[in-house]
Design a protein around this motif. Structure first.
Motif: not given
Length: 402
Positions: A11-13, A114-122
């Motif tokens: 949900a957060l991502m 935020p857009r790129i970091v969400a992908l990087a965190v995953i």
């Protein structure tokens, strides 16, 4: 601080990723009022509010990935949200269209973090099939946002006027930022970080552009993105000025978004059977026929009630096209550059997004109260993109023979 449970993490991502869709789709109902107040002599210029945001996002995408690799995920996501809020506040205070556009560029640069970091965190936490499975759940939640964003935007406009939408952007980003700050730890250890070096980015870009398959895939991706953004920036006006359905636009747009969201399911079903390039070519060829059909229909049918279903089918097909092409084109472009995957992903996203703006802006500005100029634009883009995929097929045959 521990990683949250799977449901909360998804949900957060998804909500972080949805900031982009919310920032675009919630603005659509506001375009007529913004045009009437800030650019009454040239209302078509209001479409630039969408493409200016996308342009900023393209610029920010170039740097967000390398910066997060150098300084960690949390600092970049928070810096991005701060810049996004500054842009929203500047747009709220702006009294000319030019200042709104400048503020939207700032918003776009900010949202790239935020857009790129969400992908990087995953990517930091998962890999392989587990990562793909998680991404499918994130995209499923994400797909619901475009369906409700225009309706939410319309409610805000009804309550406090179009400037209130920028206040909603600030509130949304603050809520997501606080959620991330309190529940999500840093996922990139200090020992795994890499210094940001601009010469390496430049060298990576030169290498990517020197590979024909990568170059063709990026160009095709820019054309497909361009079609999507051109239609996004004009769709509300087409519903309003052509079919007099401004009041019901949020409902129609929600239906279109939900139907288009099934593209990922269809793509997953057929991509293994047909292959990425062949599937993209098939979808583009179909879009050539659909856009041609719309143009013929508008020249032959005068009754707008009869034209509306055809128009709906065309709009839905364009959103569906994005879901069937962009991921495949990105994969095709990434395949030869796996050794520089991180930098390649940032560069590819930036170049294709900025290129799409240069495609979408003239198409959007050509709108003069009829879908015909936009349909001509999408037909042209589809035809050029189709020819580029034919060239990809020739390259594939050469590689196989070699």
């Amino acid at each position: 601080m521990k990683i949250p449970g799977r449901a909360e993490f998804i949900a957060l991502m998804a909500m972080i990723s949805a900031t982009v869709a919310f920032s675009i789709d919630a603005m659509l109902p506001a375009l007529p009022e913004i045009a009437a107040q800030l650019t009454p002599d040239a209302p078509e210029r209001a479409t630039l509010i969408i493409t200016s945001f996308v342009f900023g996002m393209g610029i920010g995408t170039l740097f967000a990935g390398p910066l997060s690799d150098a300084f960690g995920r949390r600092p970049i996501i928070f810096a991005g949200f701060v810049l996004y809020c500054i842009g929203a506040l500047l747009a709220f205070l702006a009294n000319t269209l030019e200042w709104v556009l400048a503020a939207r560029v700032i918003q776009g640069i900010g949202v790239a973090g935020p857009r790129i970091v969400a992908l990087a965190v995953i990517r930091d936490l998962f890999s392989g099939r587990e990562m793909a499975r998680l991404m499918s759940f994130v995209l499923l939640v994400f797909s619901l946002v475009p369906a409700i964003a225009p309706a939410l935007g319309a409610v805000i406009i009804w309550g406090v006027g179009w400037r209130g939408i920028f206040g909603a952007f600030v509130l949304f980003s603050l809520l997501i930022g606080c959620w991330y700050a309190t529940r999500m730890p840093e996922t990139l250890p200090v020992k795994a970080r890499r210094a940001m070096r601009l010469p390496l980015l430049w060298a990576a870009l030169q290498e990517m552009l020197s590979i024909p398959m990568v170059r063709l895939s990026m160009m095709t991706q820019a054309l497909c993105f361009g079609m999507l953004f051109a239609v996004l920036s004009t769709t509300q006006q087409m519903f309003d000025l052509v079919f007099d359905k401004s009041a019901s636009f949020p409902l129609w747009f929600g239906l279109i978004a939900l139907l288009a969201a099934t593209a990922s399911i269809v793509n997953a079903r057929f991509v293994m059977r047909l292959g990425m390039r062949k599937l993209v070519m098939t979808v583009l060829g179909t879009q050539i026929l659909i856009s041609s059909g719309l143009l013929i229909s508008f020249n032959m049918i005068e009754n707008k009630a009869h034209l509306f279903p055809i128009f709906l089918f065309w709009i839905t097909s364009l959103f569906f096209l994005a879901g069937m092409t962009l991921g495949n084109l990105n994969a095709l472009a990434m395949e030869p550059v796996g050794h520089i995957a991180g930098m390649a992903a940032s560069l590819m996203g930036s170049v294709s997004t900025i290129g799409a703006v240069f495609v979408a802006v003239p198409i959007g500005l050509a709108f003069t109260g009829s879908p015909v100029p936009v349909a001509i634009g999408t037909l042209t883009c589809s035809a050029v993109a189709f020819m580029l995929t034919l060239r990809m097929r020739q390259l594939e045959r050469v590689i196989v023979k070699a």
